[in-house]
Write a protein that holds these residues in place. Structure first.
Motif, PDB file in Angstrom:
ATOM      1  N   ARG A   1      -5.764  10.262   8.196  1.00 20.43           N
ATOM      2  CA  ARG A   1      -6.357   9.188   7.403  1.00 20.43           C
ATOM      3  C   ARG A   1      -6.364   7.845   8.129  1.00 20.43           C
ATOM      4  NH1 ARG A   1      -7.881  11.338   2.291  1.00 20.43           N
ATOM      5  NH2 ARG A   1      -8.888   9.329   2.133  1.00 20.43           N
TER       6      ARG A   1
ATOM      7  N   GLU B   1     -12.908  12.256   3.516  1.00 20.25           N
ATOM      8  CA  GLU B   1     -12.591  11.304   2.435  1.00 20.25           C
ATOM      9  C   GLU B   1     -12.174  12.047   1.162  1.00 20.25           C
ATOM     10  OE1 GLU B   1     -15.360  10.971   4.473  1.00 20.25           O
ATOM     11  OE2 GLU B   1     -14.172   9.492   5.571  1.00 20.25           O
TER      12      GLU B   1
ATOM     13  N   GLN C   1     -10.791  16.318  12.571  1.00 15.53           N
ATOM     14  CA  GLN C   1     -10.059  15.048  12.544  1.00 15.53           C
ATOM     15  C   GLN C   1      -8.717  15.188  13.263  1.00 15.53           C
ATOM     16  OE1 GLN C   1     -10.939  11.955  10.987  1.00 15.53           O
ATOM     17  NE2 GLN C   1     -12.912  12.976  11.065  1.00 15.53           N
TER      18      GLN C   1
ATOM     19  N   TYR D   1      -0.840  13.835   7.639  1.00 11.91           N
ATOM     20  CA  TYR D   1      -1.750  13.174   6.707  1.00 11.91           C
ATOM     21  C   TYR D   1      -2.052  11.745   7.146  1.00 11.91           C
ATOM     22  CZ  TYR D   1      -3.853  11.750   2.278  1.00 11.91           C
ATOM     23  OH  TYR D   1      -4.724  11.292   1.329  1.00 11.91           O
ATOM     24  N   ASP D   2      -1.012  11.018   7.508  1.00 12.81           N
ATOM     25  CA  ASP D   2      -1.205   9.616   7.934  1.00 12.81           C
ATOM     26  C   ASP D   2      -2.078   9.556   9.186  1.00 12.81           C
ATOM     27  OD1 ASP D   2       0.301   8.882   5.789  1.00 12.81           O
ATOM     28  OD2 ASP D   2       2.099   8.340   6.936  1.00 12.81           O
TER      29      ASP D   2
ATOM     30  N   SER E   1      -7.725  14.514  -0.183  1.00 14.84           N
ATOM     31  CA  SER E   1      -6.648  13.553  -0.369  1.00 14.84           C
ATOM     32  C   SER E   1      -5.370  14.245  -0.827  1.00 14.84           C
ATOM     33  CB  SER E   1      -7.071  12.461  -1.350  1.00 14.84           C
ATOM     34  OG  SER E   1      -6.988  12.970  -2.650  1.00 14.84           O
TER      35      SER E   1
END
Ligand code: FES
Ligand SMILES: [Fe+2]
Length: 377
Positions: free
Chosen positions: A376, A4, A32, A372-373, A7
């Motif tokens: 997230r 989180e 991730q 990144y997408d 960013s």
């Protein structure tokens, strides 16, 4: 750092700032990527011609996951998790080979090429044992533009749907796509995050600014006409050959044949590249396999054309790729990785603008956005 906290603001993206440096070494982000990118995407395993004979197989590793891709007696290609259903022993260790059946080295459970359990000693004496319930677990397979891919996500969208128009373009640049035969495969460990390696391969900004092999490549292609084009989950970077070249890779071109009228590269999200070099009759695959937040394994595959002798210029090109251009880029990858760790670096600045499309880093930005997408999501 938690995911989180990691960013990359829209403001920074619009202002031309790159994905922050921590995305290239942080372990939580890497975890991730593992589950959200690599366990959900397509992985290039090999060419269909490597799996023509029943029982020929290839294995492929995605982190700790191992998959076996095998040609059946019915001519069908099937992929399975590479694990025996008795007590979980890994079935096959080698990268490629040929078998009549898949036999576990532990207690000799035997599976046919379609994954069904055929032989399991003593089970006739076990009440309620049903062989049909203990077959190998299937994995999704797709043949796309002559190459075989696997995906651990059973709900994954097909590559054909993910990359509309790509196959036609690949076939235009690689006319002998269906006649390829494996010449050589080289695995090279590199101390760099997989994205550092990918970035390096999808920008032309460093071509005429870095080492001698890169400058040599610029002399073989019409660099002014080098174009890098994003298409969502796939991309191309293409440069026509320099007209009038008489030699390449240190040899005269007389008598040589080549696969394409230029330098053609097709990239598929997240880590596979298929390419041809100018004046060389060879098709290359380039796969960036992450092994840790700051380590990767690069797999270089070289495919010749069935029945066609390899021209000397092509042999010289393969040597040049393995000994000159490849190491030159790897050296940059490793030094880039070291720098990303510096207290003196937080994020980079894209060089994107009008009028120098051949050097522009727009494809790097496109790739960062996909990463990144995915993280997230
Ligand atoms: S673990 Fe494979 S036969 Fe026992
Ligand atoms: Fe390079």
């Amino acid at each position: 750092m938690s995911v989180e906290e990691a960013s990359w603001s829209v403001e920074d993206q619009e202002a031309g700032y790159t994905l922050p440096a921590k995305f290239f070494y942080d372990d939580a982000i890497f975890q991730q990527e593992k589950t959200k990118i690599f366990f959900k995407s397509w992985h290039l395993v090999g060419h269909v011609n490597e799996l023509r004979e029943p029982g020929t197989f290839l294995t492929h590793e995605i982190f700790e996951q191992s998959i076996i891709l095998v040609a059946g007696r019915d001519g069908k290609l099937r992929a399975f998790h590479n694990v025996c259903q008795h007590r979980g022993n890994r079935l096959v260790e080698s990268r490629r080979g040929k078998v009549a059946m898949l036999t576990c080295a532990y207690h000799a459970w035997t599976y046919s090429l379609d994954g069904c359990l055929r032989g399991a000693s003593q089970t006739q004496n076990v009440a309620g044992f049903d062989k049909d319930k203990h077959g190998l677990k299937p994995v999704k397979v797709e043949v796309f533009a002559g190459f075989v891919y696997i995906n651990l996500d059973p709900d994954a969208k097909s590559i054909a749907d993910m990359a509309p128009g790509a196959e036609a373009q690949i076939r235009r640049h690689i006319p002998d796509l269906d006649r390829l035969t494996l010449l050589q495969e080289v695995d090279v460990p590199v101390a760099a995050n997989w994205k550092v390696i990918q970035e390096n391969s999808i920008e032309g900004y460093h071509f005429d600014q870095s080492g001698p092999a890169h400058k040599q490549l610029v002399r073989l292609i019409d660099f002014a006409g080098y174009t890098l084009t994003p298409h969502g989950d796939w991309w191309t970077y293409i440069g026509p050959t320099k007209p009038g070249a008489t030699e390449a890779y240190g040899l005269p071109l007389a008598g040589a044949t080549w696969q394409s009228s230029g330098f053609f590269n097709f990239g598929l999200w997240p880590n596979a590249t298929l390419y041809v070099f100018p004046y060389a009759d060879v098709v290359g695959t380039f796969i960036m396999m992450p092994t840790g937040p700051e380590t990767s394994m690069l797999r270089f595959g070289y495919y010749g054309i069935e029945g066609r002798p390899l021209p000397d210029v092509t042999k010289a090109c393969i040597r040049w790729m393995n000994e000159d251009l490849g190491p030159e880029d790897i050296k940059l990858n490793v030094s880039n990785q070291k720098g990303l760790r510096s207290f003196g670096f937080e994020r980079g600045r894209y060089i994107i603008g009008e009028g120098f499309e051949n050097r522009s880093e727009h494809l790097v930005k496109h790739f960062h956005k996909l990463c990144y997408d995915a993280i997230r999501s």
